[in-house]
Design a protein around this motif. Structure first.
Motif, PDB file in Angstrom:
ATOM      1  N   GLN A  29       0.831  -1.202   0.000  1.00  0.00           N
ATOM      2  CA  GLN A  29       0.000   0.000   0.000  1.00  0.00           C
ATOM      3  C   GLN A  29       0.867   1.254   0.000  1.00  0.00           C
ATOM      4  O   GLN A  29       0.596   2.218  -0.725  1.00  0.00           O
ATOM      5  CB  GLN A  29      -0.922  -0.006   1.227  1.00  0.00           C
ATOM      6  CG  GLN A  29      -2.018  -1.054   1.184  1.00  0.00           C
ATOM      7  CD  GLN A  29      -2.807  -1.106   2.484  1.00  0.00           C
ATOM      8  OE1 GLN A  29      -2.430  -0.520   3.485  1.00  0.00           O
ATOM      9  NE2 GLN A  29      -3.911  -1.842   2.477  1.00  0.00           N
ATOM     10  N   PHE A  30       1.910   1.237   0.811  1.00  0.00           N
ATOM     11  CA  PHE A  30       2.818   2.375   0.881  1.00  0.00           C
ATOM     12  C   PHE A  30       3.497   2.608  -0.463  1.00  0.00           C
ATOM     13  O   PHE A  30       3.640   3.754  -0.918  1.00  0.00           O
ATOM     14  CB  PHE A  30       3.863   2.126   1.971  1.00  0.00           C
ATOM     15  CG  PHE A  30       4.808   3.277   2.184  1.00  0.00           C
ATOM     16  CD1 PHE A  30       4.333   4.542   2.495  1.00  0.00           C
ATOM     17  CD2 PHE A  30       6.178   3.093   2.083  1.00  0.00           C
ATOM     18  CE1 PHE A  30       5.209   5.610   2.694  1.00  0.00           C
ATOM     19  CE2 PHE A  30       7.055   4.148   2.283  1.00  0.00           C
ATOM     20  CZ  PHE A  30       6.564   5.402   2.585  1.00  0.00           C
ATOM     21  N   TYR A  31       3.899   1.550  -1.138  1.00  0.00           N
ATOM     22  CA  TYR A  31       4.535   1.629  -2.448  1.00  0.00           C
ATOM     23  C   TYR A  31       3.602   2.302  -3.457  1.00  0.00           C
ATOM     24  O   TYR A  31       4.000   3.214  -4.200  1.00  0.00           O
ATOM     25  CB  TYR A  31       4.908   0.225  -2.914  1.00  0.00           C
ATOM     26  CG  TYR A  31       5.508   0.145  -4.299  1.00  0.00           C
ATOM     27  CD1 TYR A  31       6.804   0.581  -4.553  1.00  0.00           C
ATOM     28  CD2 TYR A  31       4.774  -0.388  -5.355  1.00  0.00           C
ATOM     29  CE1 TYR A  31       7.357   0.498  -5.825  1.00  0.00           C
ATOM     30  CE2 TYR A  31       5.314  -0.480  -6.627  1.00  0.00           C
ATOM     31  CZ  TYR A  31       6.605  -0.031  -6.849  1.00  0.00           C
ATOM     32  OH  TYR A  31       7.137  -0.108  -8.112  1.00  0.00           O
ATOM     33  N   ILE A  32       2.354   1.878  -3.465  1.00  0.00           N
ATOM     34  CA  ILE A  32       1.372   2.443  -4.396  1.00  0.00           C
ATOM     35  C   ILE A  32       1.119   3.916  -4.091  1.00  0.00           C
ATOM     36  O   ILE A  32       1.039   4.756  -4.997  1.00  0.00           O
ATOM     37  CB  ILE A  32       0.051   1.642  -4.335  1.00  0.00           C
ATOM     38  CG1 ILE A  32       0.280   0.229  -4.872  1.00  0.00           C
ATOM     39  CG2 ILE A  32      -1.048   2.339  -5.128  1.00  0.00           C
ATOM     40  CD1 ILE A  32      -0.897  -0.699  -4.659  1.00  0.00           C
ATOM     41  N   VAL A  33       1.008   4.256  -2.804  1.00  0.00           N
ATOM     42  CA  VAL A  33       0.753   5.639  -2.397  1.00  0.00           C
ATOM     43  C   VAL A  33       1.930   6.540  -2.783  1.00  0.00           C
ATOM     44  O   VAL A  33       1.730   7.648  -3.284  1.00  0.00           O
ATOM     45  CB  VAL A  33       0.487   5.720  -0.883  1.00  0.00           C
ATOM     46  CG1 VAL A  33       0.476   7.170  -0.410  1.00  0.00           C
ATOM     47  CG2 VAL A  33      -0.852   5.062  -0.541  1.00  0.00           C
ATOM     48  N   VAL A  34       3.163   6.079  -2.567  1.00  0.00           N
ATOM     49  CA  VAL A  34       4.338   6.873  -2.920  1.00  0.00           C
ATOM     50  C   VAL A  34       4.386   7.114  -4.424  1.00  0.00           C
ATOM     51  O   VAL A  34       4.642   8.237  -4.880  1.00  0.00           O
ATOM     52  CB  VAL A  34       5.637   6.183  -2.446  1.00  0.00           C
ATOM     53  CG1 VAL A  34       6.864   6.875  -3.035  1.00  0.00           C
ATOM     54  CG2 VAL A  34       5.726   6.191  -0.932  1.00  0.00           C
TER      55      VAL A  34
END
Length: 449
Positions: A369-374
Motif C-alpha cells: 500500500q505504501f509503495y502504491i501511495v508513494v
C-alpha cells in the motif's frame, strides 16, 4: 542578407516560453557581450490595468564586422511583448515561411508582437545609451517580455531593470501575476493545517503512545515542522513580493526550509520503506547507500531550484539548470522506490521460513500500500501538477499550487496514519484463524508467482 536560417532558433526560444510559469517581482540584470538573438525576461498575467516599466542603462553594441557602425542597425534591437496565443501563431508562421520572404526577418517587425521600443529611442544613443519608460498592456492577458537582437554577429551590453505589475482599485501595485494573487492565502491555510497536524502528532508520539514511539516517529515530526515553516515563509515571501515587488529577505528562510523539507521528505520515505526503527533497528549496506545518494542529490536539486527561482529565464544557463533539476528529481523519485521494493521482497521470502504467515502477510500488505501511495504522490506532484501549470489559464495558475499542497497533505496524512505509533498495531494483532488463512494466501501467491 538572407536571415531565414536564423528563424529556427527564434522559434525554439519563443516556444520555450509556453512551458515557463508566470514570474513576478522587480528584476535587475546585467547583460555583458550577449549575442543571443532573443532573451526572455519575464512572463506575467495582466489585468485591466497592467503596466510594464523598463529601465536600461549603459547600453553598448559590439559587432564582429570590421565596419561595426554600418553593420549594427539600431532598429533591429528592442523589447516587445507577446501573448501565448500570438506566440504560437508567430512561431508557426516563421517556420512555415523559412524559405520565403513572406515573413519579416526580424521578430520586432512581426504583426503578432507588441513592440515597446527599439534602440533608436535610446537617449543618449550607444555607447552609454539609456531608456526609461512605462507601457500599458493593450488588453488583459498573459504576456512574455522579450529582448530581440536581429543583427547577426552583434553582442549587447546593458543593465536592465524590469517591473511588471497590476494596479488595484485603490491605485496600489500588485506585483503578483493575476493567477498568482491567491497563492499567499493558500500557503497560509496549509501552514496552519500542518501546524495543527504537528500538534496532534506530538501528542500521539510524546504523550498518548510514548512507549510505542520509535526514532522514525520523531524524524517524521521534524518533517512536519520543516514543512509548516516552509509554508509560513513561502506565504510571507509571496506576500511581500505582491506588495513591494521584492521578498525583503523572506526568500532566504524560504529556500532554507525548502531544502530541509525536501531532504527530510525523501529521507523519511526511504527509512520507512526499509522498515528502519519501525520493523528493524538497523539498515543494510545497500539501504545506507541509497540514503547517501538521495540526500546529496536533493541538496543539488534544491540548489538548482533556487537558481531557477532567483534568476529567471534571462540568464544563459537557465534552461540548463531546469534540466539539472528535472534529471535529479527523477533520479531521486526512482531511488526512493528501491528500498520499498526490497522490503516487499524480503517480507515475501521471510514468510516462507519463519512460520508467522499472518504477521508477514500484514506487513507485506502494508508495504505494498505504501509503495502504491508513494508512486501516486510522485506521479501527481511531478506530472499532473506540471500539466496544470502548463495548460491552465493564466487566471487560474493558483490551482496548481492548491492541488499540489492538497495532494501533499493527503499523502502526509495517509503515510503518518499507516505508520503511526500505537500500542497494539493492527498489522501484528492476529489469532489462529488469521494465521491459517494467511498461510493459505501466501501459498497461493507463491504458486501464482
Amino acid at each position: 542578407m538572407d536571415r531565414a536560417p536564423c528563424r529556427i532558433p527564434l522559434v525554439i526560444s519563443l516556444l520555450l516560453a509556453l512551458i515557463f510559469p508566470s514570474m513576478a517581482e522587480i528584476k535587475t540584470l546585467d547583460i555583458s557581450d550577449d549575442s543571443r538573438q532573443i532573451i526572455l525576461f519575464e512572463k506575467f498575467g495582466f489585468g485591466l490595468k497592467g503596466t510594464v516599466n523598463i529601465n536600461i542603462t549603459g547600453v553598448s553594441v559590439a559587432s564582429s564586422s570590421s565596419s561595426s557602425a554600418l553593420a549594427v542597425d539600431q532598429a533591429n534591437l528592442g523589447f516587445f511583448l507577446i501573448s501565448d496565443e500570438s506566440l504560437i501563431q508567430a512561431a508557426y508562421d516563421a517556420q512555415q515561411n523559412t524559405d520565403s520572404n513572406a515573413y519579416p526577418d526580424c521578430i520586432l517587425m512581426s504583426p503578432y508582437v507588441d513592440l515597446l521600443f527599439n534602440f533608436l529611442k535610446l537617449s543618449p544613443p550607444p555607447p552609454g545609451g539609456a531608456f526609461n519608460d512605462s507601457f500599458k498592456v493593450p488588453r488583459p492577458d498573459e504576456y512574455s517580455l522579450y529582448f530581440a537582437n536581429c543583427n547577426p554577429g552583434s553582442a549587447v551590453t546593458m543593465a536592465v531593470r524590469t517591473e511588471m505589475y497590476n494596479t488595484r482599485p485603490d491605485d496600489t501595485r500588485d506585483y503578483l501575476s493575476v493567477g498568482q494573487s491567491p497563492v499567499p492565502s493558500i500557503y497560509t491555510f496549509f501552514a496552519v493545517a500542518y501546524a495543527a497536524f504537528l500538534a496532534v502528532w506530538i501528542y500521539l508520539t510524546l504523550f498518548q503512545n510514548r512507549l510505542s514511539s520509535h526514532q522514525i516517529h520523531h524524524l517524521m515530526a521534524g518533517l512536519l515542522l520543516s514543512k509548516a515553516l516552509y509554508l509560513v515563509f513561502a506565504a510571507e515571501d509571496q506576500h511581500y513580493i505582491r506588495k513591494t515587488g521584492t521578498p525583503h529577505g523572506w526568500d532566504v528562510p524560504f529556500y532554507v526550509f525548502q531544502v530541509l523539507k525536501g531532504v527530510l521528505l525523501f529521507t523519511v520515505i526511504v527509512l520507512i520503506g526499509t522498515g528502519w526503527s519501525f520493523l528493524k533497528p538497523f539498515l543494510q549496506e545497500r539501504e545506507k547507500k541509497v540514503i547517501m545518494i538521495v540526500i546529496p542529490l536533493q541538496i543539488v536539486a534544491n540548489i538548482a531550484s533556487v537558481v531557477i527561482g532567483e534568476t529567471g529565464p534571462f540568464i544563459k544557463d537557465w534552461v540548463t539548470w531546469n534540466q539539472v533539476f528535472l534529471l535529479i528529481d527523477i533520479i531521486c523519485c526512482c531511488a526512493v522506490l528501491f528500498p520499498i521494493i526490497w522490503s516487499i521482497r524480503s517480507l515475501r521470502e521471510t514468510s516462507k521460513t519463519d512460520g508467522k504467515a499472518a504477521r508477514n502477510l500484514m506487513k507485506l500488505t502494508l508495504f505494498r500500500q505504501f509503495y502504491i501511495v508513494v508512486i501516486g504522490y510522485l506521479y501527481f506532484t511531478r506530472i499532473v501538477v506540471f500539466a496544470l501549470k502548463t495548460i491552465a489559464s493564466y487566471k487560474y495558475r493558483w490551482v496548481s499550487v492548491a492541488a499540489e499542497e492538497t495532494v501533499g497533505l493527503i499523502f502526509y496524512l495517509f503515510m503518518f496514519y499507516m505508520f503511526r505509533p500505537v500500542e497494539r498495531n493492527q498489522y501484528f494483532v492476529i489469532d489462529d484463524e488469521e494465521e491459517e488463512a494467511a498461510e493459505l494466501a501466501l501459498r497461493e501467491e507463491e504458486f501464482e508467482l
